[in-house]
Design a protein around this motif. Structure first.
Motif, PDB file in Angstrom:
ATOM      1  N   VAL A 242       4.236 -30.256  -5.566  1.00  0.00           N
ATOM      2  CA  VAL A 242       3.875 -30.918  -7.054  1.00  0.00           C
ATOM      3  C   VAL A 242       4.120 -29.782  -8.269  1.00  0.00           C
ATOM      4  O   VAL A 242       4.929 -30.094  -9.405  1.00  0.00           O
ATOM      5  CB  VAL A 242       2.466 -31.432  -7.184  1.00  0.00           C
ATOM      6  CG1 VAL A 242       2.060 -31.768  -8.752  1.00  0.00           C
ATOM      7  CG2 VAL A 242       2.508 -32.820  -6.474  1.00  0.00           C
ATOM      8  N   SER A 243       3.830 -28.606  -7.848  1.00  0.00           N
ATOM      9  CA  SER A 243       4.026 -27.534  -8.802  1.00  0.00           C
ATOM     10  C   SER A 243       5.547 -27.315  -9.142  1.00  0.00           C
ATOM     11  O   SER A 243       6.011 -27.033 -10.349  1.00  0.00           O
ATOM     12  CB  SER A 243       3.433 -26.187  -8.541  1.00  0.00           C
ATOM     13  OG  SER A 243       4.003 -25.616  -7.302  1.00  0.00           O
TER      14      SER A 243
ATOM     15  N   ILE B 227       6.933 -30.605 -11.306  1.00  0.00           N
ATOM     16  CA  ILE B 227       6.529 -30.840 -12.749  1.00  0.00           C
ATOM     17  C   ILE B 227       7.441 -30.421 -13.807  1.00  0.00           C
ATOM     18  O   ILE B 227       7.924 -31.238 -14.772  1.00  0.00           O
ATOM     19  CB  ILE B 227       5.081 -29.982 -13.090  1.00  0.00           C
ATOM     20  CG1 ILE B 227       3.986 -30.847 -12.435  1.00  0.00           C
ATOM     21  CG2 ILE B 227       4.768 -29.998 -14.457  1.00  0.00           C
ATOM     22  CD1 ILE B 227       2.610 -30.138 -12.426  1.00  0.00           C
TER      23      ILE B 227
ATOM     24  N   THR C 116      -6.731 -35.023 -18.593  1.00  0.00           N
ATOM     25  CA  THR C 116      -6.701 -33.609 -18.344  1.00  0.00           C
ATOM     26  C   THR C 116      -7.273 -33.006 -19.624  1.00  0.00           C
ATOM     27  O   THR C 116      -7.914 -31.759 -19.496  1.00  0.00           O
ATOM     28  CB  THR C 116      -5.156 -33.239 -18.271  1.00  0.00           C
ATOM     29  OG1 THR C 116      -4.374 -33.837 -19.605  1.00  0.00           O
ATOM     30  CG2 THR C 116      -4.643 -33.392 -17.203  1.00  0.00           C
TER      31      THR C 116
ATOM     32  N   PHE D 246      -8.424 -30.403 -13.009  1.00  0.00           N
ATOM     33  CA  PHE D 246      -6.963 -30.294 -12.806  1.00  0.00           C
ATOM     34  C   PHE D 246      -6.411 -28.783 -12.788  1.00  0.00           C
ATOM     35  O   PHE D 246      -7.269 -27.991 -13.390  1.00  0.00           O
ATOM     36  CB  PHE D 246      -6.457 -30.846 -14.067  1.00  0.00           C
ATOM     37  CG  PHE D 246      -6.493 -32.292 -14.204  1.00  0.00           C
ATOM     38  CD1 PHE D 246      -5.655 -32.962 -13.310  1.00  0.00           C
ATOM     39  CD2 PHE D 246      -7.528 -33.035 -14.985  1.00  0.00           C
ATOM     40  CE1 PHE D 246      -6.107 -34.605 -13.480  1.00  0.00           C
ATOM     41  CE2 PHE D 246      -7.659 -34.182 -14.924  1.00  0.00           C
ATOM     42  CZ  PHE D 246      -6.942 -34.971 -14.059  1.00  0.00           C
TER      43      PHE D 246
ATOM     44  N   GLU E 190      -1.195 -28.573 -13.791  1.00  0.00           N
ATOM     45  CA  GLU E 190      -1.636 -30.035 -14.157  1.00  0.00           C
ATOM     46  C   GLU E 190      -1.908 -30.389 -15.862  1.00  0.00           C
ATOM     47  O   GLU E 190      -1.449 -31.236 -16.314  1.00  0.00           O
ATOM     48  CB  GLU E 190      -2.536 -30.856 -13.492  1.00  0.00           C
ATOM     49  CG  GLU E 190      -1.799 -30.853 -11.798  1.00  0.00           C
ATOM     50  CD  GLU E 190      -3.022 -31.569 -11.106  1.00  0.00           C
ATOM     51  OE1 GLU E 190      -2.839 -32.537 -10.031  1.00  0.00           O
ATOM     52  OE2 GLU E 190      -4.332 -30.949 -10.902  1.00  0.00           O
TER      53      GLU E 190
ATOM     54  N   PRO F 163       3.275 -36.551 -10.970  1.00  0.00           N
ATOM     55  CA  PRO F 163       2.824 -35.240 -10.484  1.00  0.00           C
ATOM     56  C   PRO F 163       1.325 -35.340 -10.144  1.00  0.00           C
ATOM     57  O   PRO F 163       0.738 -34.820  -9.175  1.00  0.00           O
ATOM     58  CB  PRO F 163       3.053 -34.141 -11.578  1.00  0.00           C
ATOM     59  CG  PRO F 163       4.114 -34.849 -12.408  1.00  0.00           C
ATOM     60  CD  PRO F 163       3.832 -36.193 -12.449  1.00  0.00           C
ATOM     61  N   PHE F 164       0.530 -36.071 -10.868  1.00  0.00           N
ATOM     62  CA  PHE F 164      -0.814 -36.236 -10.635  1.00  0.00           C
ATOM     63  C   PHE F 164      -1.135 -36.765  -9.453  1.00  0.00           C
ATOM     64  O   PHE F 164      -1.758 -36.655  -8.649  1.00  0.00           O
ATOM     65  CB  PHE F 164      -1.637 -36.960 -11.487  1.00  0.00           C
ATOM     66  CG  PHE F 164      -1.407 -36.027 -13.265  1.00  0.00           C
ATOM     67  CD1 PHE F 164      -2.094 -34.972 -13.437  1.00  0.00           C
ATOM     68  CD2 PHE F 164      -0.126 -36.533 -13.865  1.00  0.00           C
ATOM     69  CE1 PHE F 164      -1.724 -34.297 -14.693  1.00  0.00           C
ATOM     70  CE2 PHE F 164       0.075 -35.653 -14.876  1.00  0.00           C
ATOM     71  CZ  PHE F 164      -0.789 -34.616 -15.421  1.00  0.00           C
TER      72      PHE F 164
ATOM     73  N   ALA G  62      -0.132 -35.118  -6.279  1.00  0.00           N
ATOM     74  CA  ALA G  62      -1.158 -34.141  -5.825  1.00  0.00           C
ATOM     75  C   ALA G  62      -2.510 -34.741  -5.155  1.00  0.00           C
ATOM     76  O   ALA G  62      -3.155 -33.933  -4.328  1.00  0.00           O
ATOM     77  CB  ALA G  62      -1.693 -33.275  -7.061  1.00  0.00           C
TER      78      ALA G  62
END
Lengths: 147, 456
Positions: free
Chosen positions: B135-136, B139, B349, B356, B360, B381-382, B385
């Motif tokens: 995910v990182s 993003i 967020t 998060f 994120e 992405p959220f 994860a």
């Protein structure tokens, strides 16, 4: 049980600590406690290379924590004075071998081994083991020690 | 006189306890008060308390492992390898009382903190760690793609259709970034599992997931598949020494990409295609159903896989109801329900910062724009994860939005554009209420379900 009569040898023939460890590993393998003798022996010798597992007073406790162990076990053998690079330079005649799986389930066995380790530092316990003439006596002594 | 000791050995099975016993015995024999903390495989036992340390005259540490030291600041302290304690406990006990006072220093503390962090990171093992890694890396692609596509809408929701215009190129750039999103996700999940050799089969599998319309869920499958396949190849395929050089350049890339690709096509592709057909039939069959129920189902579908087969089916169904010149209630529900997932996450967020990661939170800011532009992918992405908590939250929020939009009889006469096409919405106040309600529902659910982030 960590230990049973099949994991005890009252008179193990071995001239070196490597030989003793290998024979003890075979004993554990026959009992189904170890799934890969070579890997287990390798783990024990690696630990042995860090510094000797002989604790002096004629006692050594080779041990290995590896996936090659199926189930925690304790083995015992009397040997005829092997050089184990002991801190007091005395030959070793009492050997406890220990195997613990990499990922052990629960602490029960570790607690027993901790208790046994503590007892091994006591002279009276070592005397008891030396005087024992049968596997039954050894079992009784160990069980009493960790009770 | 009071002596405290700490013992620890590398395996933590025997020497920890033998050393503890030896130290206790010697100290008692000499008439000292003694307490020994053992740090073995069982865990820390007989832990020294601040009161113990306060009243101690000396500390003896016999350890081959790192021991928390900060607490011993200002005490006489002797630090030796564990084997020394078994060899000569008596000598050490005497030495400890003559040892210099432990001052600690900044470096030790920093090292210790770094060590703790590292330990936490390694505890965050397994699936979750691999997901976060993927995910990182994903993003930036989502943000770049989403914002660029949103920019193209500024020229009108369908301006990008005119080849050669700036809007056209903006959309093309955004699509390029979006096209890389799932391959990058899959690639870096595999990278996290199997290191560098995982990247190629992971990205290949990810692109196949895109081509199969399997969405990001297909990408997740591809990433884990690729990672574990490479891991297995490295573990089980043993070549003779002379041939080992070709493992990383030939055997692993070919074998893993081939297996991942074939599994994706034969095992993932067929069910996904079947799902597409089934979804289309399902929605067509629903056409006559109660409007609010239809809106609710559309909402669920829009959110469940964000650009995957189910979302695509709902979207296609929505566009199918568009007839030239007139507004469609279904299309309105589709777009509103597609906007709430990123909006709800953006709000979450902002409100629940501790739930998060830093990356994120940054993505959350972009998610406002993506949500407002009807770019549902902003939520991926959220969801990637933490799928089990995020996906249900956004599904419920979107379902609320879809149902309300139908209830208020909102309509929409264009297929895309988010807030840029509000002019094409019938009943704008009702539409905004629907979107805001779904956003709030999503945010609250995320706040309830998601756990605080433990790292850092």
């Amino acid at each position: 049980m960590l230990i049973n009569e099949n994991l005890i040898d009252m008179n193990l023939e071995a001239d070196t600590k490597e030989e003793a460890i290998k024979k003890l590993a075979q004993m554990a393998y026959k009992e189904g406690r170890v799934n890969d003798i070579d890997r287990y022996v390798e783990a024990v010798l690696k630990r042995e290379a860090e510094y000797s597992t002989s604790v002096g007073f004629g006692v050594a406790i080779p041990h290995g924590k590896t996936d090659a162990v199926n189930e925690p076990f304790l083995g015992f053998a009397k040997v005829k004075g092997i050089d184990w690079s002991a801190p007091d330079e005395k030959p070793v005649d009492l050997v406890f071998i220990i195997g613990v799986p990499e990922a052990q389930a629960g602490n029960e066995h570790l607690k027993i081994l901790a208790k046994l380790s503590r007892r091994l530092m006591k002279d009276d316990f070592r005397q008891l083991l030396r005087q024992a003439s049968s596997k039954k006596d050894i079992l009784a002594a160990v069980q009493e020690a960790v009770a | 006189m009071k002596l405290l000791a700490v013992t620890a050995c590398t395996t933590g099975i025997a020497h920890t306890y033998m050393a503890a016993e030896a130290i206790e015995e010697v100290a008692k024999k000499k008439g000292y008060e003694v307490k020994v903390e053992t740090r073995g495989s069982i865990g820390v036992e007989n832990e020294l308390t601040p009161e113990d340390i306060q009243s101690a005259d000396a500390i003896l540490i016999a350890s081959d492992m790192a021991v928390p030291m900060e607490r011993f600041m200002g005490k006489k302290l002797l630090y030796v390898p564990i084997s020394d304690a078994i060899k000569d406990a008596e000598g050490l006990v005497e030495q400890a009382f003559k040892a210099p006072v432990y001052k600690g220093d900044k470096k030790d503390l920093v090292d210790e903190v770094a060590e703790i962090k590292e330990k936490k990171a390694s505890e965050r093992r397994g699936v979750y760690k691999h997901l976060l890694n993927g995910v990182s890396f994903m993003i930036p692609f989502v943000v770049a793609g989403g914002i660029t596509i949103a920019l193209s809408f500024i020229f009108g929701y369908n301006a990008f259709q005119n080849e050669g215009t700036l809007a056209y190129y903006l959309k093309a750039i955004g699509d390029a970034a979006f096209g890389l999103m799932v391959p990058i996700l899959a690639g870096y999940i595999a990278y996290s599992i199997a290191d560098r050799p995982g990247l190629a089969p992971g990205m290949v599998g990810g692109l196949i997931a895109v081509n199969l319309n399997a969405g990001f869920l297909g990408g997740l499958a591809a990433g884990f598949l690729a990672g574990y396949i490479v891991y297995a190849i490295k573990k089980y395929i043993k070549l003779p020494k002379t041939l080992q050089g070709i493992m990383p350049v030939l055997i692993i890339p070919v074998l893993s990409s081939l297996s991942v690709g074939l599994i994706m096509y034969y095992v993932i592709g067929i069910p996904v295609a079947a799902l597409n057909t089934a979804m289309n039939n399902f929605l067509t069959g629903l056409s006559g159903a109660n409007a609010v129920v239809l809106g609710l189902i559309i909402g669920l579908m829009m959110a469940v896989d964000m650009g995957g087969p189910i979302n695509k089916a709902a979207y296609a169904f929505g566009t199918g109801t568009l007839a030239a010149g007139t507004g469609s209630a279904v299309m309105a529900a589709v777009m509103a329900a597609g906007m709430t997932p990123p909006l709800g996450l953006a709000l979450a967020t902002a409100l629940f910062k501790n739930k998060f990661t830093a990356a994120e939170s940054e993505a959350g800011k972009a998610a406002w724009i993506l949500g407002a532009s009807f770019i549902t992918e902003g939520a991926i992405p959220f969801a990637a994860a933490d799928p089990l908590r995020v996906i249900p939250s956004i599904m419920v929020g979107s379902a609320v939005t879809g149902a309300l939009s139908m209830l208020f009889n909102c309509t929409l006469s264009v297929p895309h554009g988010g807030i840029f096409v509000l002019f094409a919405v019938g009943n704008i106040p009702g539409y905004l209420v629907s979107i805001i309600a779904g956003t709030i529902v999503t945010t609250l659910l995320i706040g309830m379900l998601k756990k605080p982030v433990v790292e850092k």
